[in-house]
Design a protein around this motif. Structure first.
Motif, PDB file in Angstrom:
ATOM      1  N   GLU A 126       4.968 -17.974  29.387  1.00 55.04           N
ATOM      2  CA  GLU A 126       5.647 -16.802  29.945  1.00 55.04           C
ATOM      3  C   GLU A 126       7.040 -16.642  29.345  1.00 55.04           C
ATOM      4  OE1 GLU A 126       6.986 -14.982  34.307  1.00 55.04           O
ATOM      5  OE2 GLU A 126       5.886 -16.887  34.180  1.00 55.04           O
ATOM      6  N   ARG A 127       7.749 -17.759  29.189  1.00 51.27           N
ATOM      7  CA  ARG A 127       9.105 -17.723  28.634  1.00 51.27           C
ATOM      8  C   ARG A 127       9.113 -17.196  27.200  1.00 51.27           C
ATOM      9  NH1 ARG A 127      11.871 -23.422  28.021  1.00 51.27           N
ATOM     10  NH2 ARG A 127      10.760 -23.651  29.998  1.00 51.27           N
TER      11      ARG A 127
ATOM     12  N   THR B 206       8.652 -28.929  32.665  1.00 55.61           N
ATOM     13  CA  THR B 206       8.120 -27.571  32.776  1.00 55.61           C
ATOM     14  C   THR B 206       6.602 -27.649  32.688  1.00 55.61           C
ATOM     15  OG1 THR B 206       8.310 -25.302  31.932  1.00 55.61           O
ATOM     16  CG2 THR B 206       8.189 -27.074  30.297  1.00 55.61           C
TER      17      THR B 206
END
Length: 316
Positions: free
Chosen positions: A109-110, A102
């Motif tokens: 954002e997650r 990632t």
């Protein structure tokens, strides 16, 4: 907001005084799942079992697991360059695994996080590219960066210190601290020949007594005052930068940040306390006959109780 990419070991000692008021996100691709823990001293702590990359389109990446775990990397070792050093066997790849990948932007954002205040990167060769992969809005607000780049080509295509230093200083940081690590410049073959005729000259003896050549470094960068002004950062960032300067023992710079805070936001209780507390620490330095190594007690003493209360307010 503290981010530690490459957090297999203990969290940095320098963060302990502010841990209770901080959100910590660490990355360890060897873990089986994301989890949140109440262990430790952080206000909130999350560890993520994914490798960080600068490639936004990559969902998996190869992780080369080496004989010495702290040498594992998404980059392949450069054995031609390493062959002249005694610790070359540390980089022997025992196996290569595909792990989830990632980016820092995707994780922010997650987790619904808008910023990174202090970013620590120890990714074995990719620190600079990961920092530069952050979106501009986030990258321009980072106040402190810790990296551990190489001084030699230990990995194929790695980001070396010279490149990282030029890039970070060009983005409004200055070098606040530098520790250099190294290894004995001797090949394993040479040692084997010497040991065959001189059994007392063992690897343990050589590593303990012979001079080491610079191989990597631990570097800390703090945001410059010019960058603060240009980015039009808020009083929150000024106050945190002042705290970070104190934690790194940069009392002169802490005074500069305190005065700049007052010029930007006028005199108030916060600015007066920043100046008074820093001056008290400066006077304390003058009274000492020599500066001791920074230990846990002295670190905790650097951050006054009311400063900790201010930090606690910032995370709400």
């Amino acid at each position: 907001m503290l981010i530690d990419v490459g957090s297999s070991g203990a969290t940095p000692l320098v963060w302990e005084p502010i841990a209770a008021h901080s959100i910590f996100v660490g990355f360890d691709p060897d873990l089986r799942e994301i989890y949140e823990t109440s262990e430790g001293h952080f206000h909130q702590s999350v560890t993520i079992n994914e490798a960080i990359t600068d490639d936004k389109g990559r969902e998996e990446i190869a992780l080369h697991l080496t004989k010495f775990p702290y040498c594992s990397s998404t980059l392949e070792p450069d054995f031609e360059s390493l062959s002249g050093f005694l610790f070359a066997d540390f980089f022997e790849v025992e196996r290569t695994e595909r792990v989830r990948a990632t980016t820092l932007d995707a994780v922010l954002e997650r987790l619904s996080l808008a910023r990174i205040d202090w970013l620590k990167l120890d990714t074995q060769g990719t620190d600079l590219r990961i920092f530069r992969s952050l979106q501009d809005e986030v990258r321009s607000r980072v106040l402190a960066v810790d990296i551990e780049p190489g001084l030699i080509d230990a990995y194929l295509g790695e980001d070396l210190f010279a490149d990282a230093h030029k890039s970070l200083t060009g983005e409004g940081f200055w070098l606040s601290n530098l520790n250099v690590g190294g290894a004995v410049r001797m090949s394993a073959g040479t040692l084997a020949e010497v040991t065959a005729s001189h059994p007392d000259i063992t690897r343990e003896f050589v590593e303990a007594h012979l001079k080491k050549s610079p191989g990597w470094c631990e570097a800390r960068y703090l945001r410059s005052l010019d960058a603060l002004r240009e980015s039009a950062l808020t009083s929150r960032e000024y106050l945190l930068l002042w705290v970070f300067a104190l934690l790194d023992g940069q009392l002169g710079y802490a005074l500069e940040v305190a005065l700049e805070y007052e010029r930007a936001f006028q005199s108030d209780e916060v600015s007066r306390s920043m100046k008074d507390e820093t001056i008290a620490l400066v006077r304390h330095e003058r009274r000492k006959t020599r500066r001791p190594e920074l230990n846990m007690a002295s670190v905790k003493a650097i951050v006054p109780a009311r400063t900790k209360r201010w930090i606690k307010k910032l995370i709400k």
